[in-house]
Write a protein that holds these residues in place. Structure first.
Motif, PDB file in Angstrom:
ATOM      1  N   PRO A  37     -69.174  -9.593 -73.065  1.00 10.86           N
ATOM      2  CA  PRO A  37     -70.006  -9.731 -74.265  1.00 10.86           C
ATOM      3  C   PRO A  37     -71.425  -9.189 -74.095  1.00 10.86           C
ATOM      4  O   PRO A  37     -72.041  -8.751 -75.064  1.00 10.86           O
ATOM      5  N   ASN A  38     -71.960  -9.227 -72.887  1.00 10.13           N
ATOM      6  CA  ASN A  38     -73.341  -8.782 -72.688  1.00 10.13           C
ATOM      7  C   ASN A  38     -73.430  -7.663 -71.660  1.00 10.13           C
ATOM      8  O   ASN A  38     -73.798  -7.887 -70.510  1.00 10.13           O
ATOM      9  N   MET A  39     -73.118  -6.470 -72.086  1.00 12.89           N
ATOM     10  CA  MET A  39     -73.183  -5.336 -71.180  1.00 12.89           C
ATOM     11  C   MET A  39     -74.644  -5.029 -70.867  1.00 12.89           C
ATOM     12  O   MET A  39     -75.480  -4.971 -71.746  1.00 12.89           O
ATOM     13  N   LEU A  58     -67.719   2.429 -75.737  1.00 17.42           N
ATOM     14  CA  LEU A  58     -67.504   1.577 -74.568  1.00 17.42           C
ATOM     15  C   LEU A  58     -67.679   0.102 -74.930  1.00 17.42           C
ATOM     16  O   LEU A  58     -66.849  -0.742 -74.592  1.00 17.42           O
ATOM     17  N   LYS A  59     -68.756  -0.209 -75.643  1.00 16.83           N
ATOM     18  CA  LYS A  59     -69.010  -1.598 -76.043  1.00 16.83           C
ATOM     19  C   LYS A  59     -67.871  -2.149 -76.883  1.00 16.83           C
ATOM     20  O   LYS A  59     -67.448  -3.290 -76.709  1.00 16.83           O
ATOM     21  N   MET A  60     -67.372  -1.320 -77.805  1.00 13.94           N
ATOM     22  CA  MET A  60     -66.289  -1.776 -78.669  1.00 13.94           C
ATOM     23  C   MET A  60     -65.030  -2.062 -77.868  1.00 13.94           C
ATOM     24  O   MET A  60     -64.336  -3.036 -78.120  1.00 13.94           O
ATOM     25  N   SER A  61     -64.768  -1.230 -76.872  1.00 16.76           N
ATOM     26  CA  SER A  61     -63.509  -1.388 -76.154  1.00 16.76           C
ATOM     27  C   SER A  61     -63.562  -2.527 -75.135  1.00 16.76           C
ATOM     28  O   SER A  61     -62.534  -2.997 -74.674  1.00 16.76           O
ATOM     29  N   ILE A  62     -64.767  -2.968 -74.747  1.00 13.17           N
ATOM     30  CA  ILE A  62     -64.828  -4.048 -73.747  1.00 13.17           C
ATOM     31  C   ILE A  62     -65.465  -5.319 -74.291  1.00 13.17           C
ATOM     32  O   ILE A  62     -65.681  -6.270 -73.553  1.00 13.17           O
ATOM     33  N   GLN A  63     -65.771  -5.359 -75.569  1.00 16.17           N
ATOM     34  CA  GLN A  63     -66.592  -6.471 -76.066  1.00 16.17           C
ATOM     35  C   GLN A  63     -65.937  -7.845 -75.900  1.00 16.17           C
ATOM     36  O   GLN A  63     -66.645  -8.838 -75.756  1.00 16.17           O
ATOM     37  N   ASP A  64     -64.602  -7.911 -75.892  1.00 14.35           N
ATOM     38  CA  ASP A  64     -63.950  -9.206 -75.725  1.00 14.35           C
ATOM     39  C   ASP A  64     -64.127  -9.747 -74.314  1.00 14.35           C
ATOM     40  O   ASP A  64     -64.316 -10.932 -74.115  1.00 14.35           O
ATOM     41  N   SER A  65     -64.070  -8.854 -73.331  1.00 18.16           N
ATOM     42  CA  SER A  65     -64.180  -9.327 -71.949  1.00 18.16           C
ATOM     43  C   SER A  65     -65.614  -9.279 -71.431  1.00 18.16           C
ATOM     44  O   SER A  65     -65.968 -10.030 -70.520  1.00 18.16           O
TER      45      SER A  65
END
Ligand SMILES: [Zn+2]
Ligand SMILES: [Zn+2]
Length: 117
Positions: A101-103, A92-99
């Motif tokens: 950054p701090n999940m 999940l982090k990899m797929s959203i990291q661009d939008s």
């Protein structure tokens, strides 16, 4: 923690996901004098401390659950049943990291109709 609070937390833990009506009837078996207002007060303080979280269910009462680890929910649009869905946080982090950054917290709902009764 008062005995009431412990019982509320234990009941939420035992049921996994529970709405206020079911919770109230279970708690009243142990504490017949507890009012709905008192129960809500405890729920709200649990929510504030982020000890529990709300699981909103369309057309049904919101359910509560303990915050143990990030996971998603399958929510049945017919009967309101809730099942946990495991999330691979790294994927999940990899797929959203661009939008994102701090999940911090994940709230993911998948809606459909459960097959079993
Ligand atoms: Zn269902
Ligand atoms: Zn859950």
């Amino acid at each position: 923690m008062t005995p009431q609070r412990i019982a509320i937390a234990e009941t939420i833990w035992k049921y996994g996901h529970i709405d206020i009506d079911r919770l109230y009837s279970v708690i009243r078996e142990k504490f017949p004098t507890i009012s709905l207002a008192t129960l809500y007060k405890n729920i709200n303080s649990f929510l504030e401390k982020r000890f529990i979280q709300e699981v909103p269910i369309p057309n049904h009462k919101t359910k509560y659950e303990l915050i143990l680890k990030n996971h998603g929910h399958f929510i049945c649009t017919e009967c309101g049943e809730v099942r946990d869905i495991e999330i691979d946080e790294n994927v999940l982090k990899m797929s959203i990291q661009d939008s994102v950054p701090n999940m911090d917290r994940v709230s993911l709902s998948v809606h459909g109709v459960c097959c079993g009764k």
